[in-house]
Design a protein around this motif. Structure first.
Motif, PDB file in Angstrom:
ATOM      1  N   LEU A 142       0.924  -1.200   0.016  1.00 49.94           N
ATOM      2  CA  LEU A 142      -0.180   0.101  -0.067  1.00 49.94           C
ATOM      3  C   LEU A 142       0.913   1.285  -0.043  1.00 49.94           C
ATOM      4  CD1 LEU A 142      -2.289  -0.880   2.977  1.00 49.94           C
ATOM      5  CD2 LEU A 142      -3.035  -1.223   0.337  1.00 49.94           C
ATOM      6  N   THR A 143       0.332   2.170  -0.562  1.00 52.18           N
ATOM      7  CA  THR A 143       1.014   3.605  -0.363  1.00 52.18           C
ATOM      8  C   THR A 143      -0.011   4.350   0.728  1.00 52.18           C
ATOM      9  OG1 THR A 143       1.922   3.810  -2.558  1.00 52.18           O
ATOM     10  CG2 THR A 143       1.454   5.935  -1.448  1.00 52.18           C
ATOM     11  N   LEU A 144       0.347   4.255   1.715  1.00 51.38           N
ATOM     12  CA  LEU A 144      -0.585   5.039   2.712  1.00 51.38           C
ATOM     13  C   LEU A 144      -0.590   6.701   2.594  1.00 51.38           C
ATOM     14  CD1 LEU A 144      -2.594   4.509   5.312  1.00 51.38           C
ATOM     15  CD2 LEU A 144      -0.499   4.533   6.785  1.00 51.38           C
ATOM     16  N   ILE A 145      -1.757   7.194   2.437  1.00 51.21           N
ATOM     17  CA  ILE A 145      -1.891   8.451   2.915  1.00 51.21           C
ATOM     18  C   ILE A 145      -2.624   8.885   3.912  1.00 51.21           C
ATOM     19  CG2 ILE A 145      -2.420  10.918   1.978  1.00 51.21           C
ATOM     20  CD1 ILE A 145      -1.550   9.643  -0.844  1.00 51.21           C
ATOM     21  N   GLY A 146      -2.426   9.184   4.957  1.00 49.75           N
ATOM     22  CA  GLY A 146      -3.317   9.664   6.129  1.00 49.75           C
ATOM     23  C   GLY A 146      -3.449  11.184   6.132  1.00 49.75           C
ATOM     24  N   ALA A 147      -4.765  11.442   6.724  1.00 56.40           N
ATOM     25  CA  ALA A 147      -5.082  12.854   6.888  1.00 56.40           C
ATOM     26  C   ALA A 147      -5.475  12.965   8.275  1.00 56.40           C
ATOM     27  CB  ALA A 147      -6.263  13.194   5.760  1.00 56.40           C
ATOM     28  N   THR A 148      -5.088  14.180   8.913  1.00 56.53           N
ATOM     29  CA  THR A 148      -5.316  14.514  10.284  1.00 56.53           C
ATOM     30  C   THR A 148      -5.484  15.929  10.672  1.00 56.53           C
ATOM     31  OG1 THR A 148      -4.794  14.088  12.654  1.00 56.53           O
ATOM     32  CG2 THR A 148      -2.966  14.336  10.799  1.00 56.53           C
ATOM     33  N   THR A 149      -6.405  16.271  11.499  1.00 52.94           N
ATOM     34  CA  THR A 149      -6.323  17.580  11.959  1.00 52.94           C
ATOM     35  C   THR A 149      -5.576  17.855  13.210  1.00 52.94           C
ATOM     36  OG1 THR A 149      -8.348  17.198  13.235  1.00 52.94           O
ATOM     37  CG2 THR A 149      -8.846  17.828  10.855  1.00 52.94           C
ATOM     38  N   GLU A 150      -5.078  16.782  13.846  1.00 50.92           N
ATOM     39  CA  GLU A 150      -4.509  16.697  15.101  1.00 50.92           C
ATOM     40  C   GLU A 150      -2.959  16.482  14.788  1.00 50.92           C
ATOM     41  OE1 GLU A 150      -6.047  17.329  17.927  1.00 50.92           O
ATOM     42  OE2 GLU A 150      -7.940  17.474  16.773  1.00 50.92           O
ATOM     43  N   ASN A 151      -2.202  17.016  15.904  1.00 53.84           N
ATOM     44  CA  ASN A 151      -0.745  16.879  15.885  1.00 53.84           C
ATOM     45  C   ASN A 151      -0.321  15.495  15.919  1.00 53.84           C
ATOM     46  OD1 ASN A 151       2.130  17.058  16.442  1.00 53.84           O
ATOM     47  ND2 ASN A 151       1.788  18.989  17.612  1.00 53.84           N
ATOM     48  N   PRO A 152       0.363  15.109  14.917  1.00 58.97           N
ATOM     49  CA  PRO A 152       0.849  13.798  14.590  1.00 58.97           C
ATOM     50  C   PRO A 152       1.772  13.425  15.847  1.00 58.97           C
ATOM     51  CG  PRO A 152       1.804  15.238  12.780  1.00 58.97           C
ATOM     52  CD  PRO A 152       0.693  16.052  13.471  1.00 58.97           C
ATOM     53  N   SER A 153       2.505  14.175  16.283  1.00 58.42           N
ATOM     54  CA  SER A 153       3.464  13.944  17.295  1.00 58.42           C
ATOM     55  C   SER A 153       2.892  13.277  18.429  1.00 58.42           C
ATOM     56  CB  SER A 153       4.393  15.226  17.824  1.00 58.42           C
ATOM     57  OG  SER A 153       4.914  15.901  16.817  1.00 58.42           O
ATOM     58  N   PHE A 154       1.554  13.842  18.766  1.00 56.37           N
ATOM     59  CA  PHE A 154       0.916  13.166  19.942  1.00 56.37           C
ATOM     60  C   PHE A 154       0.040  11.967  19.540  1.00 56.37           C
ATOM     61  CE2 PHE A 154       0.974  17.838  21.001  1.00 56.37           C
ATOM     62  CZ  PHE A 154       2.154  17.715  21.715  1.00 56.37           C
ATOM     63  N   GLU A 155      -0.590  12.005  18.378  1.00 55.80           N
ATOM     64  CA  GLU A 155      -1.737  11.073  17.785  1.00 55.80           C
ATOM     65  C   GLU A 155      -1.252   9.981  16.897  1.00 55.80           C
ATOM     66  OE1 GLU A 155      -4.479  11.708  19.214  1.00 55.80           O
ATOM     67  OE2 GLU A 155      -4.181  13.604  20.039  1.00 55.80           O
ATOM     68  N   ILE A 156      -0.304   9.883  16.373  1.00 58.53           N
ATOM     69  CA  ILE A 156       0.328   8.732  15.532  1.00 58.53           C
ATOM     70  C   ILE A 156       1.405   7.865  16.099  1.00 58.53           C
ATOM     71  CG2 ILE A 156       1.027   8.349  13.247  1.00 58.53           C
ATOM     72  CD1 ILE A 156      -1.417   9.456  13.480  1.00 58.53           C
ATOM     73  N   ASN A 157       1.356   6.619  16.113  1.00 54.56           N
ATOM     74  CA  ASN A 157       2.234   5.706  16.557  1.00 54.56           C
ATOM     75  C   ASN A 157       3.543   6.010  16.251  1.00 54.56           C
ATOM     76  OD1 ASN A 157       3.883   3.343  16.509  1.00 54.56           O
ATOM     77  ND2 ASN A 157       1.964   2.252  16.892  1.00 54.56           N
ATOM     78  N   GLY A 158       4.536   6.018  16.925  1.00 56.75           N
ATOM     79  CA  GLY A 158       5.930   6.463  16.417  1.00 56.75           C
ATOM     80  C   GLY A 158       6.606   5.400  15.486  1.00 56.75           C
ATOM     81  N   ALA A 159       6.117   4.043  15.583  1.00 58.29           N
ATOM     82  CA  ALA A 159       6.718   3.310  14.516  1.00 58.29           C
ATOM     83  C   ALA A 159       6.173   3.570  13.040  1.00 58.29           C
ATOM     84  CB  ALA A 159       6.242   1.758  14.756  1.00 58.29           C
ATOM     85  N   LEU A 160       4.789   3.881  13.238  1.00 60.55           N
ATOM     86  CA  LEU A 160       4.483   4.199  11.847  1.00 60.55           C
ATOM     87  C   LEU A 160       4.589   5.576  11.279  1.00 60.55           C
ATOM     88  CD1 LEU A 160       2.146   3.589   9.685  1.00 60.55           C
ATOM     89  CD2 LEU A 160       0.335   4.683  11.065  1.00 60.55           C
ATOM     90  N   LEU A 161       4.782   6.577  12.254  1.00 59.05           N
ATOM     91  CA  LEU A 161       5.221   7.960  11.866  1.00 59.05           C
ATOM     92  C   LEU A 161       6.698   7.946  11.167  1.00 59.05           C
ATOM     93  CD1 LEU A 161       4.197  10.906  12.103  1.00 59.05           C
ATOM     94  CD2 LEU A 161       5.301  11.162  14.182  1.00 59.05           C
ATOM     95  N   SER A 162       7.563   7.147  11.712  1.00 59.06           N
ATOM     96  CA  SER A 162       8.767   6.957  11.071  1.00 59.06           C
ATOM     97  C   SER A 162       8.716   6.616   9.614  1.00 59.06           C
ATOM     98  CB  SER A 162       9.525   6.048  12.143  1.00 59.06           C
ATOM     99  OG  SER A 162       9.201   4.763  11.915  1.00 59.06           O
ATOM    100  N   ARG A 163       7.833   6.043   9.351  1.00 61.57           N
ATOM    101  CA  ARG A 163       7.715   5.411   7.773  1.00 61.57           C
ATOM    102  C   ARG A 163       6.904   6.425   6.954  1.00 61.57           C
ATOM    103  NH1 ARG A 163       8.030   1.497  11.429  1.00 61.57           N
ATOM    104  NH2 ARG A 163       9.060  -0.646  10.700  1.00 61.57           N
TER     105      ARG A 163
END
Length: 485
Positions: A142-163
């Protein structure tokens, strides 16, 4: 180059009573050139645009407010890279649906075509659910494209955020929104062009200003105003969209605020910093923004009390009382009457002299206590309620301060390991100037007493300094009148 855009699903006559899609959906940009705003990300020659046009994009995260173009950009990425666009809502769908999508993506990949999985509101997935994407992002299924209105530093899993590469989409500028509105009015295929409407400058300014950078809101307001004008003309083409029509269409302007999201912390931070910066205008503005956004006034009151203790401190001892009174007044009156007490406290604190001397002193005291946790209390200041304790020397050499006219007898109150430590030093403003005088007077008394106890000295002959006098503050100093008490 992009794939040829599909035919519009909007009707040829936007004035028809049956519109399959709202105007905002019909006017969704079909190419990067139509995508307004975000020049720093998508302007000609920028890295992201080059990657999209060449079809080499990887997984990414779009972080921005509502209506900033996150979904549209995700669709354009899929279109330009000739990949299947699969929308997914983290609000209404879960991990079982992800497994189905992965199976379809694997079959598609075997045929030589990729898949863009667009996850809207990705922050709604908890950290364990976000882990479901890791393997398939890693292996390229997959090519994952996420959309968020929230700060990803707080809301997104670190392992996923690193990718993921994170791209910040700012609210659209007023000029971009104005261009979008004009295009929608003139476009006869997808927009409102068939209605032959014009718009007053004041009405255009109102739409673009009150949309707060949200393209969807601007187009929705335009569509509602156009419908209002068309109904007034009984469906006849032509007409002018006025500021009054826009006002009726937009109704109340909703504050952009999330009591549990990043804006909550941004606004309380702005409020604190305006107070600390002695700016009553800024303090009142951010206070009002929080109140209008639905923040709990008692939360604001608690933060105001904290500010009084931390940033005003003993430069104005009355400040803490004012903050506490504001809290109690709001608790007693409620809204809206009690909000005035919070505003009064904000102005008082913003214009009070500032000192964090006690805050720093308390931090130093905690640090010293942690470094000397086993130090015993000096014998002379121990309590001696029993004969045994008195026989052991508890309290034996303690001197009662009120036995002398100055009500001060120099003694040591710290354990040996902490002897000589200075934890509190008064600041130069407000009431702390008076505290500094008192500390200096006691220091002088101690020095004269020690000289009197020196070999050959006469303690009784040691001259005593005059007691400190409380002076009225000079008018050109940032302080409040204080009385010595």
């Amino acid at each position: 180059m992009p794939r040829p855009p599909g035919s519009s699903s909007g009707p040829k006559n936007p004035g028809s009573a049956l519109l399959p899609e709202p105007l905002a959906a019909r006017m969704r940009p079909r190419t990067l050139d139509e995508f307004l705003g975000h020049e720093q990300l998508l302007g000609p020659g920028t890295p992201l645009r080059t990657e999209i046009e060449s079809g080499t994009v990887g997984s990414m995260l779009f972080w921005g407010p509502p209506g900033s173009g996150k979904t549209t950009l995700g669709r354009l990425v899929a279109q330009y890279t000739d990949r299947e666009f699969v929308p997914f809502s983290a609000v209404t769908e879960g991990v079982p649906r992800v497994r189905v999508i992965v199976g379809e993506a694997e079959a598609r990949r075997a045929e030589g075509r990729g898949t863009v999985l667009f996850v809207d509101e990705i922050h709604r997935f908890n950290r364990a659910q976000q882990d479901a994407f890791l393997q398939y992002v890693e292996n390229g299924t997959l090519t994952l494209i996420g959309a968020t209105t929230e700060n990803p530093s707080f809301e997104i899993n670190g392992a996923l955020l690193s990718r993921l590469r994170v791209f910040v989409l700012a609210p659209l500028a007023v000029a971009d929104l104005a261009a979008m509105v004009r295009t929608a009015l003139s476009d006869a295929d997808r927009g409102l062009g068939a209605l032959h409407l014009t718009i007053e400058d004041a009405a255009l300014d109102q739409i673009t200003t009150e949309a707060d950078g949200d393209a969807r809101r601007a187009l929705t307001s335009l569509e509602a105003a156009a419908s209002f004008v068309t109904r007034q003309r009984r469906g006849a083409a032509g007409g002018v969209i006025t500021a009054a029509a826009v006002r009726d269409a937009m109704q109340a302007r909703v504050a952009r605020y999330d009591k549990s999201g990043e804006e909550h912390y941004n606004l309380i931070s702005a409020y604190h910093k305006a107070l600390r910066g002695s700016d009553p205008q800024g303090a009142l503005y951010w206070l009002a923004r929080m109140i209008e956004g639905g923040e709990d006034p008692m939360y604001i009151a608690r933060r105001t009390v904290r500010f009084a203790a931390e940033d005003v401190g003993l430069a104005d001892p009355t400040a803490l009382r004012v903050a506490l009174d504001a809290r109690d007044t709001y608790h007693f009156l409620g809204s809206p009457e009690g909000e005035l007490a919070l505003a009064e406290a904000a102005v008082y604190l913003a214009t009070a002299p500032k000192s964090n001397s006690v805050y720093r002193a308390w931090g130093a005291a905690l640090d010293l206590a942690r470094r000397t946790p086993a130090e015993g209390v000096p014998l002379h200041i121990r309590n001696a309620p029993t004969k045994l304790m008195k026989d052991l020397g508890y309290g034996r050499e303690y001197q009662y301060a009120h036995n002398v006219p100055e009500a001060y007898i120099p003694q040591d109150y710290l354990p040996d390991a902490a002897a000589g430590s200075t934890l509190y030093e008064p600041g130069p403003f407000g009431f702390e100037k008076e505290i500094a005088k008192r500390l200096a007077w006691w220091s002088d008394l101690r020095a004269k007493s020690e000289r009197g106890r020196a070999p050959g000295g006469d303690a009784g002959a040691a001259p005593q300094p005059d007691p400190p006098r409380t002076e009225q503050p000079k008018t050109d100093e940032p302080t409040r009148d204080q009385t010595d008490g």
